[in-house]
Design an enzyme around this catalytic site. Structure first.
Site, PDB file in Angstrom:
ATOM      1  N   CYS A   1      -4.990  -3.618   2.935  1.00  0.00           N
ATOM      2  CA  CYS A   1      -4.684  -3.322   4.340  1.00  0.00           C
ATOM      3  C   CYS A   1      -5.873  -3.532   5.289  1.00  0.00           C
ATOM      4  O   CYS A   1      -6.194  -4.660   5.645  1.00  0.00           O
ATOM      5  CB  CYS A   1      -4.119  -1.913   4.447  1.00  0.00           C
ATOM      6  SG  CYS A   1      -3.183  -1.613   5.982  1.00  0.00           S
TER       7      CYS A   1
ATOM      8  N   GLU B   1       0.848  -1.186   0.000  1.00  0.00           N
ATOM      9  CA  GLU B   1       0.000   0.000   0.000  1.00  0.00           C
ATOM     10  C   GLU B   1       0.888   1.243   0.000  1.00  0.00           C
ATOM     11  O   GLU B   1       1.954   1.268   0.607  1.00  0.00           O
ATOM     12  CB  GLU B   1      -0.887  -0.018   1.250  1.00  0.00           C
ATOM     13  CG  GLU B   1      -1.892   1.110   1.336  1.00  0.00           C
ATOM     14  CD  GLU B   1      -2.768   1.023   2.575  1.00  0.00           C
ATOM     15  OE1 GLU B   1      -3.883   1.566   2.535  1.00  0.00           O
ATOM     16  OE2 GLU B   1      -2.339   0.414   3.582  1.00  0.00           O
TER      17      GLU B   1
ATOM     18  N   LYS C   1     -10.110   0.889  -2.396  1.00  0.00           N
ATOM     19  CA  LYS C   1     -10.170   0.416  -1.009  1.00  0.00           C
ATOM     20  C   LYS C   1     -11.534   0.723  -0.392  1.00  0.00           C
ATOM     21  O   LYS C   1     -11.993   1.871  -0.407  1.00  0.00           O
ATOM     22  CB  LYS C   1      -9.052   1.082  -0.203  1.00  0.00           C
ATOM     23  CG  LYS C   1      -8.902   0.594   1.226  1.00  0.00           C
ATOM     24  CD  LYS C   1      -7.719   1.291   1.893  1.00  0.00           C
ATOM     25  CE  LYS C   1      -7.462   0.762   3.292  1.00  0.00           C
ATOM     26  NZ  LYS C   1      -6.321   1.465   3.935  1.00  0.00           N
TER      27      LYS C   1
END
Length: 274
Positions: free
Chosen positions: A160, A45, A118
């Site tokens: 993440c 990321e 995301k």
């Protein structure tokens, strides 16, 4: 799955708030890679910019399919005959100051195959030197689950904090994901506590390979990330793991293992609650 053997490389970084320094690092790492018929390379990321103020991400955002960072990635994919899962980078949203934290996938011909935005944003408190994180202040959440076809497997994408939401991974499994990539910048504190167990759980639950590339070390703004990038097989075995050092680690995975495990223990067929 058309090819049962695949080489997977995780790229562990200590990214700087300087795009060119990060791309120079990546170029050196790509140049050192051995060549394989099927090779998947996963970046962490915020690979292109990390360790500065969150708002500074806006200064490097690019329109989808247009910009120097994406051009660099396309060129590297072509030069080295690799698939690149480009961690996350800021991609512009029309008529909006915020941006998407986007994971882009580049094929060996240099084409960009997809954009995953995301979904779960890191708005939390952590007992570290940063203390409070509020990703939503600069980033707009995505809302689409992404699984794409490749010549070797169906590839799912998460970023993440997404790792803490098993329902996202279950939706990717319902779309027949064989490999799920998890580019991350997991903090030192949360990584030490939960990184490995969450990656293993997501692999076991969904009987798929998990490939997780993480940021590592202390960054210029004081943020501390955990490292320990790893590849986990569908039985939960760790087949590749870095410590805290930056750089690449490669391993070969046998995709036949997915079929074998799902045949012997068809827990995905035994689900009662959907």
């Amino acid at each position: 799955m058309n090819n049962t053997k695949l080489v997977v490389t995780t790229v562990q970084m200590n990214s700087k708030p300087d795009v060119q320094k990060n791309l120079d690092f990546l170029q050196r790492e790509f140049n050192a890679l051995a060549r394989y018929e099927n090779h998947l390379v996963v970046l962490p990321e915020c690979f292109a910019f990390f360790g500065g103020r969150d708002i500074s991400q806006a200064s490097i955002k690019e329109n989808y399919l247009d910009g120097p960072i994406q051009s660099f990635l396309a060129e590297q994919a072509r030069l080295h005959n690799i698939w690149i899962v480009a961690g996350s980078m800021p991609v512009a949203i029309e008529q909006n100051e915020r941006f998407h934290a986007a994971c882009l996938v580049f094929a060996p011909d240099g084409s960009c195959k997809t954009q995953y935005n995301k979904i779960h944003l890191f708005d939390v408190e952590v007992s570290d030197s940063t203390g409070t994180y509020k990703e939503s202040a600069t980033t707009m959440a995505g809302n689409q689950v992404v699984v794409i076809d490749t010549p070797f497997a169906k590839l799912g994408l998460a970023i993440c904090y997404d790792l803490r939401f098993p329902e996202l991974f279950r939706q990717m499994q319902a779309l027949d994901a064989d490999i799920i990539c998890v580019p991350s910048a997991f903090t030192q504190v949360t990584g030490e506590a939960h990184w490995q167990v969450l990656l293993q759980a997501r692999a076991i639950e969904n009987q798929c390979f998990i490939v997780a590339a993480n940021q590592s070390g202390t960054h210029e703004n004081g943020r501390e990330t955990w490292g320990h990038s790893m590849v986990v097989d569908p039985w939960g075995n760790i087949i590749s793991q870095q410590n805290v050092q930056i750089g690449t680690l490669s391993c070969e995975i046998n995709l036949d293992k997915i079929t074998q495990i799902r045949h012997k223990m068809p827990n995905l067929l035994h689900r009662k609650l959907k």
